[in-house]
Write a protein that holds these residues in place. Structure first.
Motif, PDB file in Angstrom:
ATOM      1  N   UNK A  12       0.726  -1.134  -0.102  1.00 28.39           N
ATOM      2  CA  UNK A  12       0.093  -0.150  -0.076  1.00 28.39           C
ATOM      3  C   UNK A  12       0.804   1.240   0.106  1.00 28.39           C
ATOM      4  N   UNK A  13       2.153   1.245   0.730  1.00 25.36           N
ATOM      5  CA  UNK A  13       2.927   2.370   0.553  1.00 25.36           C
ATOM      6  C   UNK A  13       3.418   2.439  -0.680  1.00 25.36           C
ATOM      7  N   UNK A  14       3.940   1.567  -1.395  1.00 27.90           N
ATOM      8  CA  UNK A  14       4.309   1.539  -2.711  1.00 27.90           C
ATOM      9  C   UNK A  14       3.168   2.114  -3.631  1.00 27.90           C
ATOM     10  N   UNK A  15       1.851   1.637  -3.402  1.00 25.68           N
ATOM     11  CA  UNK A  15       0.793   2.056  -4.375  1.00 25.68           C
ATOM     12  C   UNK A  15       0.766   3.877  -3.801  1.00 25.68           C
ATOM     13  N   UNK A  16       0.593   4.172  -2.762  1.00 25.19           N
ATOM     14  CA  UNK A  16       0.518   5.584  -2.482  1.00 25.19           C
ATOM     15  C   UNK A  16       1.677   6.545  -3.105  1.00 25.19           C
ATOM     16  N   UNK A  17       2.972   5.929  -3.143  1.00 22.81           N
ATOM     17  CA  UNK A  17       3.870   6.634  -3.816  1.00 22.81           C
ATOM     18  C   UNK A  17       3.897   6.487  -5.536  1.00 22.81           C
ATOM     19  N   UNK A  18       3.285   5.328  -5.900  1.00 19.85           N
ATOM     20  CA  UNK A  18       2.898   5.382  -7.219  1.00 19.85           C
ATOM     21  C   UNK A  18       1.872   6.614  -7.573  1.00 19.85           C
ATOM     22  N   UNK A  19       0.974   6.613  -6.797  1.00 19.32           N
ATOM     23  CA  UNK A  19      -0.325   7.410  -7.023  1.00 19.32           C
ATOM     24  C   UNK A  19       0.344   8.843  -7.060  1.00 19.32           C
ATOM     25  N   UNK A  20       0.956   9.287  -5.906  1.00 19.48           N
ATOM     26  CA  UNK A  20       1.949  10.694  -5.929  1.00 19.48           C
ATOM     27  C   UNK A  20       2.584  10.965  -7.308  1.00 19.48           C
ATOM     28  N   UNK A  21       3.357   9.522  -7.827  1.00 20.54           N
ATOM     29  CA  UNK A  21       4.005  10.187  -8.867  1.00 20.54           C
ATOM     30  C   UNK A  21       3.160  10.203 -10.351  1.00 20.54           C
ATOM     31  N   UNK A 173      13.265   2.064  -2.603  1.00 19.53           N
ATOM     32  CA  UNK A 173      13.682   1.662  -1.112  1.00 19.53           C
ATOM     33  C   UNK A 173      12.342   0.659  -0.500  1.00 19.53           C
ATOM     34  N   UNK A 174      11.296   1.260  -0.697  1.00 20.37           N
ATOM     35  CA  UNK A 174      10.145   0.243  -0.071  1.00 20.37           C
ATOM     36  C   UNK A 174       9.870  -0.809  -1.007  1.00 20.37           C
ATOM     37  N   UNK A 175       9.979  -0.803  -2.224  1.00 24.89           N
ATOM     38  CA  UNK A 175       9.476  -1.741  -3.306  1.00 24.89           C
ATOM     39  C   UNK A 175      10.730  -3.054  -3.171  1.00 24.89           C
ATOM     40  N   UNK A 176      11.684  -2.390  -2.926  1.00 29.54           N
ATOM     41  CA  UNK A 176      12.900  -3.807  -2.804  1.00 29.54           C
ATOM     42  C   UNK A 176      12.710  -4.540  -1.534  1.00 29.54           C
ATOM     43  N   UNK A 177      11.832  -4.186  -0.466  1.00 32.94           N
ATOM     44  CA  UNK A 177      11.402  -4.754   0.479  1.00 32.94           C
ATOM     45  C   UNK A 177      10.245  -5.593   0.411  1.00 32.94           C
ATOM     46  N   UNK A 178       9.461  -5.509  -0.614  1.00 29.08           N
ATOM     47  CA  UNK A 178       8.255  -6.346  -0.903  1.00 29.08           C
ATOM     48  C   UNK A 178       8.830  -7.562  -1.850  1.00 29.08           C
ATOM     49  N   UNK A 179       8.333  -8.940  -1.519  1.00 30.08           N
ATOM     50  CA  UNK A 179       8.697  -9.788  -2.326  1.00 30.08           C
ATOM     51  C   UNK A 179       8.246  -9.676  -3.722  1.00 30.08           C
ATOM     52  N   UNK A 180       9.425 -10.264  -4.428  1.00 32.62           N
ATOM     53  CA  UNK A 180       9.517 -10.090  -5.934  1.00 32.62           C
ATOM     54  C   UNK A 180       8.065 -10.369  -6.677  1.00 32.62           C
ATOM     55  N   UNK A 198      -3.136  -2.106  -6.108  1.00 33.44           N
ATOM     56  CA  UNK A 198      -3.415  -2.718  -4.936  1.00 33.44           C
ATOM     57  C   UNK A 198      -4.382  -1.508  -3.996  1.00 33.44           C
ATOM     58  N   UNK A 199      -5.273  -2.378  -3.349  1.00 32.36           N
ATOM     59  CA  UNK A 199      -6.261  -1.416  -2.593  1.00 32.36           C
ATOM     60  C   UNK A 199      -6.420  -1.938  -1.010  1.00 32.36           C
ATOM     61  N   UNK A 200      -6.901  -0.837  -0.251  1.00 27.25           N
ATOM     62  CA  UNK A 200      -7.070  -1.345   1.228  1.00 27.25           C
ATOM     63  C   UNK A 200      -8.798  -1.601   1.147  1.00 27.25           C
ATOM     64  N   UNK A 201      -8.493  -2.769   1.991  1.00 27.44           N
ATOM     65  CA  UNK A 201     -10.055  -2.927   2.347  1.00 27.44           C
ATOM     66  C   UNK A 201     -10.344  -2.336   3.597  1.00 27.44           C
ATOM     67  N   UNK A 202     -11.387  -1.332   3.472  1.00 26.14           N
ATOM     68  CA  UNK A 202     -11.684  -0.335   4.477  1.00 26.14           C
ATOM     69  C   UNK A 202     -13.254  -0.555   4.742  1.00 26.14           C
ATOM     70  N   UNK A 203     -13.591  -0.875   5.920  1.00 23.92           N
ATOM     71  CA  UNK A 203     -14.958  -0.986   6.346  1.00 23.92           C
ATOM     72  C   UNK A 203     -15.629  -1.885   5.382  1.00 23.92           C
ATOM     73  N   UNK A 204     -15.365  -2.961   4.902  1.00 24.29           N
ATOM     74  CA  UNK A 204     -15.747  -4.157   4.061  1.00 24.29           C
ATOM     75  C   UNK A 204     -15.853  -3.332   2.445  1.00 24.29           C
ATOM     76  N   UNK A 205     -15.189  -2.397   2.377  1.00 27.52           N
ATOM     77  CA  UNK A 205     -15.452  -1.862   0.789  1.00 27.52           C
ATOM     78  C   UNK A 205     -13.887  -1.741   0.254  1.00 27.52           C
ATOM     79  N   UNK A 206     -14.000  -2.116  -1.055  1.00 27.22           N
ATOM     80  CA  UNK A 206     -12.392  -2.096  -1.781  1.00 27.22           C
ATOM     81  C   UNK A 206     -12.352  -0.682  -2.081  1.00 27.22           C
ATOM     82  N   UNK A 207     -11.229  -0.057  -1.643  1.00 23.86           N
ATOM     83  CA  UNK A 207     -10.976   1.254  -2.094  1.00 23.86           C
ATOM     84  C   UNK A 207     -10.289   1.497  -3.534  1.00 23.86           C
ATOM     85  N   UNK A 208     -10.129   0.440  -4.204  1.00 28.21           N
ATOM     86  CA  UNK A 208      -9.885   0.722  -5.506  1.00 28.21           C
ATOM     87  C   UNK A 208     -11.099   0.860  -6.342  1.00 28.21           C
TER      88      UNK A 208
END
Length: 247
Positions: A12-21, A173-180, A198-208
Motif C-alpha cells: 500500500x505504501x508503494x501504491x501511495x507513492x505510485x499515485x503521487x508519481x 527503497x520500499x519496493x525492494x522490501x516487497x517480495x518479488x 493494490x487497494x485497502x479493504x476499508x469497512x468492507x469496501x474495496x478502496x480501488x
C-alpha cells in the motif's frame, strides 16, 4: 499467492507513492503555463506574419518612392534644360519658341502630377513604417510574455521533477522490501487497472473500485489465512487487509 501481512501493507505504501508519481506527472502535463505558452505562441505567429507583410509593404513603397522621385528629377532636369534654351535666346523661330514654351508648360504639369504621386507614396510608406514599428513592439511584448511563462513553467518543472525524483527513490527503497512475485503481480495489475494495483479493504469496501464486498466474498476474505493475497472480485486488484477492514 502468499505474502506476509507486513509485506502486503508495504504494498500500500508503494501504491501511495505510485499515485503521487501519477499526480506529479499529471500536474506537470497540466501546468497552466502550457496553455498560456500555446496561446501566446499562436499570437506571436500571427503577429510575425503581419510584421512580415508590413515590412514587405514598406520595402515596396520605398522602391516606389525612389522610382517616383527619379521620375520627378528627370522631368525637372528636362524642364531646366528647356528653360535654359529659352532664356539663352538660341531659339529664334516663333514656332520653335511656341513649341518650347508649350513643352515647358507640359513638363511643369507633369512635374506637379509626379510630385503628387511622390507625396501619396510617402504617406503610404510612412503608414507602413508606423505599422512596422507598432508590430515590432507587439512582437517583442508577446515574446517577453512567452519568455516569462516559459521561465515559470521551467521553474515548476524543476520543483515537480525534484519531488518526483525523491518519491522514486523512496519507492525503490520500499519496493525492494516487497517480495518479488508480489511486486510483479502488483505492477501487472497497476498497468491494467489505471495505475491502481493494490487497494485497502476499508469497512468492507474495496478502496480501488469503491464497491462493498458481497457477503460470500466477505466470508471468504474473513476465513483466508493472514498471509493469503486476496483479490477483489469486482476489480481484481490486490485487496490488503488492515485493522480497519471491518472483518
Amino acid at each position: 499467492m502468499n505474502a506476509a501481512p507486513a509485506d502486503q501493507i508495504r504494498l500500500l505504501d508503494v501504491q501511495a507513492l505510485d499515485v503521487r508519481l501519477q499526480q506529479l506527472a499529471h500536474k506537470r502535463r497540466s501546468l497552466p503555463e502550457h496553455a498560456e505558452i500555446d496561446s501566446l505562441t499562436k499570437d506571436l505567429t500571427q503577429l510575425r506574419d503581419l510584421l512580415v507583410a508590413a515590412q514587405t509593404e514598406e520595402s515596396d513603397t520605398a522602391r516606389e518612392q525612389t522610382k517616383a522621385e527619379q521620375d520627378v528629377d528627370q522631368v525637372r532636369q528636362r524642364a531646366a534644360r528647356d528653360q535654359q534654351r529659352l532664356d539663352s535666346g538660341a531659339v529664334t523661330s516663333p514656332k520653335d519658341l511656341e513649341n518650347l514654351q508649350r513643352e515647358i508648360a507640359s513638363l511643369a504639369k507633369r512635374q506637379g502630377d509626379l510630385e503628387d504621386i511622390v507625396l501619396e507614396v510617402m504617406e503610404r510608406r510612412e503608414s507602413a513604417q508606423e505599422r512596422v514599428t507598432e508590430l515590432t513592439e507587439r512582437v517583442a511584448s508577446v515574446q517577453s510574455k512567452i519568455d516569462d511563462a516559459t521561465a515559470r513553467r521551467d521553474a515548476a518543472f524543476d520543483e515537480l521533477d525534484g519531488e518526483a525524483a525523491s518519491v522514486k527513490k523512496e519507492r525503490e527503497v520500499i519496493a525492494a522490501s516487497v517480495p518479488a512475485d508480489l511486486l510483479k503481480l502488483y505492477d501487472k495489475l497497476r498497468e491494467q487497472q489505471g495505475g491502481i494495483g493494490a487497494a485497502k479493504l476499508y469497512q468492507r469496501t474495496c478502496q480501488g473500485c469503491r464497491q462493498e464486498l458481497a457477503i460470500t466474498e466477505l466470508n471468504e476474505v474473513r476465513t483466508a489465512a493472514p498471509d493469503t493475497v486476496v483479490r477483489c472480485e469486482n476489480c481484481r486488484r490486490i485487496l490488503v487487509r488492515t485493522s480497519e477492514s471491518g472483518l
